[in-house]
Scaffold this active site. Structure first.
Site, PDB file in Angstrom:
ATOM      1  N   GLU A  64      25.792 -18.910  23.436  1.00  0.00           N
ATOM      2  CA  GLU A  64      26.806 -19.046  22.398  1.00  0.00           C
ATOM      3  C   GLU A  64      26.082 -19.177  21.073  1.00  0.00           C
ATOM      4  OE1 GLU A  64      29.020 -22.020  20.441  1.00  0.00           O
ATOM      5  OE2 GLU A  64      30.590 -21.839  21.956  1.00  0.00           O
TER       6      GLU A  64
ATOM      7  N   CYS B 101      30.175 -24.438  15.218  1.00  0.00           N
ATOM      8  CA  CYS B 101      30.241 -22.975  15.214  1.00  0.00           C
ATOM      9  C   CYS B 101      31.670 -22.459  15.087  1.00  0.00           C
ATOM     10  CB  CYS B 101      29.571 -22.416  16.459  1.00  0.00           C
ATOM     11  SG  CYS B 101      30.143 -23.151  17.998  1.00  0.00           S
TER      12      CYS B 101
END
Length: 488
Positions: free
Chosen positions: A250, A284
């Site tokens: 990720e 994020c």
């Protein structure tokens, strides 16, 4: 209280082989809050060997009930220490304590979710011809190297290690040095669970990159699960290629929030401000770009600027704080330089953020910035600035809104704000993102897969599909024939 964190190798807590250690600092004031052992390549080799030996024994990899019991007991132990862990997380990471409490409780929920899934890894059987059977089994992939960032170190550890353990893998965990103490505290509670075989879980903290590099290149490591920057993810992919590891990556995002003309701007502006400043903008999925219909643009400009300006910046443990420091003063300085460059280049500076001084001078405190810009190719619109910078943009039509949002190398998450249900789904389907929220932002659950399109990464974490990256499918063929009495 001064804390310490050792390495966990083959079921034993120990100092690093060369005796090195390093301090962990409070990002709010730079004070030393403890020390952690700094592992070397030799420690990494020992931990990987322990994980490999533990995996080769069927007592873990083939015992789903044991895995469930161990994880449930781990969750029980963490629950009893939840407040203590939340306070430590705030001290070491800087985030406000309410966010730390939420992170710890979310992690506990996730452990229990995967504890349940550990007993449900079904395969299937096909009779491909009379008396000929093909059986598909899901088996653990092997040794998993888990590289954890500092921004949400508890939940991001848990969302990688729990599907790995549920699948039957063994693990070597490498935390970020800025989160070594909290990671060790969480792993210690697991290590003390009766029934956990030695070597199933190993922990290696370090100050540099030697351990992480060996995890990605060692032929004895079968899976790498990494959360972090796109550039580091690319390096991991290249380093892991010769050994053909399974990868779960990720790698960040540039989340867009699409606000349509029927949205209640005054109501949602504070929600967007909160979404933009979660973990001081160091998440994020944080809101980074706010795209607003032209008819509501001026109203949003004023409301969002006011909401961001009202965010109370201070130490995470201070009453009333809504946004803590960035992870360290050096990072805060680098992020502020990027924000200042964005302010220089933007069409309009709506709210000018800055490094904060006075009583906050020793910490990494940066106040929020809001700029407006038209060109989606601008570097500060495209690049992930890991801090409290928000870019405001204007659109006229649905196709333009989607085109602007999809003009990105990233595709992790986005949100759509409208009262028209059909429009919300129409836009959500058109957005190239792994997660799209409707009239909300940053809602993450153990049950719901998250991950990104394009350069936001590979694979999914959370949810049942997270098990895919930690399992292999084995086809077992056997022709057993049929009874003579059943033949024509």
């Amino acid at each position: 209280m001064n804390l310490s964190a050792e390495l966990l190798i083959n079921g034993r807590w120990t100092a690093a082989s060369q005796g090195a250690s390093a301090p962990s600092l409070d990002p709010a004031d730079g004070r030393d809050i403890g020390r952690f052992s700094a592992a070397t390549r030799a420690d990494a080799e020992a931990a990987i060997a322990a994980a490999r030996a533990a995996f080769e024994k069927p007592s873990w990899a083939q015992s789903p009930r044991l895995r469930q019991n161990v994880m449930n007991e781990w969750a029980d132990r963490l629950t009893r220490k939840a407040e203590e862990l939340a306070q430590l997380l705030t001290r070491e990471n800087g985030k406000v304590v309410a966010q730390s409490r939420g992170e710890v409780m979310g992690a506990i929920s996730e452990i229990r979710y995967y504890a349940g899934l550990s007993r449900h890894l079904p395969g299937h059987v096909l009779e491909v011809e009379p008396g000929v059977f093909s059986t598909m089994l899901k088996e653990p992939a092997g040794v998993a190297g888990i590289i954890v960032p500092w921004n949400a170190p508890v939940i991001l550890l848990i969302r990688s290690i729990t599907p790995a353990l549920a699948a039957g893998c063994t693990c070597v965990v490498k935390p970020a040095p800025q989160a070594a103490l909290i990671t060790a505290a969480v792993i210690r509670e697991l290590s003390e669970v009766a029934g956990l075989p030695p070597g199933v879980v190993n922990l290696l903290s370090e100050t540099g990159h030697e351990v992480a590099q060996w995890l990605t290149t060692s032929p004895e490591v079968d899976v790498i699960s990494f959360t972090g920057s796109n550039l580091t993810g690319q390096r991991i992919m290249a380093a892991a290629a010769p050994t053909m590891k399974k990868l779960s990556l990720e790698l960040g995002g540039k989340s867009c929030c699409l606000v349509f003309e029927d949205a209640d701007v005054e109501r949602i502006a504070p929600q967007l401000a909160t979404a933009a400043t979660v973990i001081s903008g160091q998440q994020c999925t944080a809101a980074r770009r706010v795209l607003v219909h032209a008819s509501r643009y001026e109203a949003m400009k004023q409301a969002l600027a006011a909401a961001l300006a009202s965010i109370q910046v201070g130490p995470g443990s201070a009453p009333g704080s809504q946004m803590g420091p960035l992870i360290d003063p050096g990072t805060a300085e680098r992020v502020q330089r990027r924000i200042e460059q964005a302010m220089d280049d933007a069409d309009e500076v709506i709210l000018r953020g800055q490094r904060l001084g006075g009583p906050l001078l020793q910490g990494g405190f940066v106040s929020p910035t809001l700029v407006a810009h038209r060109d989606t190719s601008a570097s500060f619109v495209q690049d992930e600035v890991f801090g409290p910078l928000v870019v405001l943009e204007k659109f006229e039509t649905e196709p333009e809104a989607v085109a602007r949002a999809n003009h990105s190398d990233f595709g992790l998450s986005a949100s759509v704000w409208t009262e028209q249900g059909a429009r919300a789904w129409r836009i959500a389907r058109a957005l190239r993102n792994g997660t799209v929220w409707i009239n909300d932002h940053n809602k993450l659950f153990a049950e719901a897969e998250t991950g990104g399109y394009r350069r936001s990464g590979l694979g999914r974490l959370h949810g049942a599909d997270a098990l895919i990256d930690f399992t292999e499918i084995k086809h077992i063929y056997q022709s057993v024939g049929v009874l003579e009495s059943l033949k024509g």
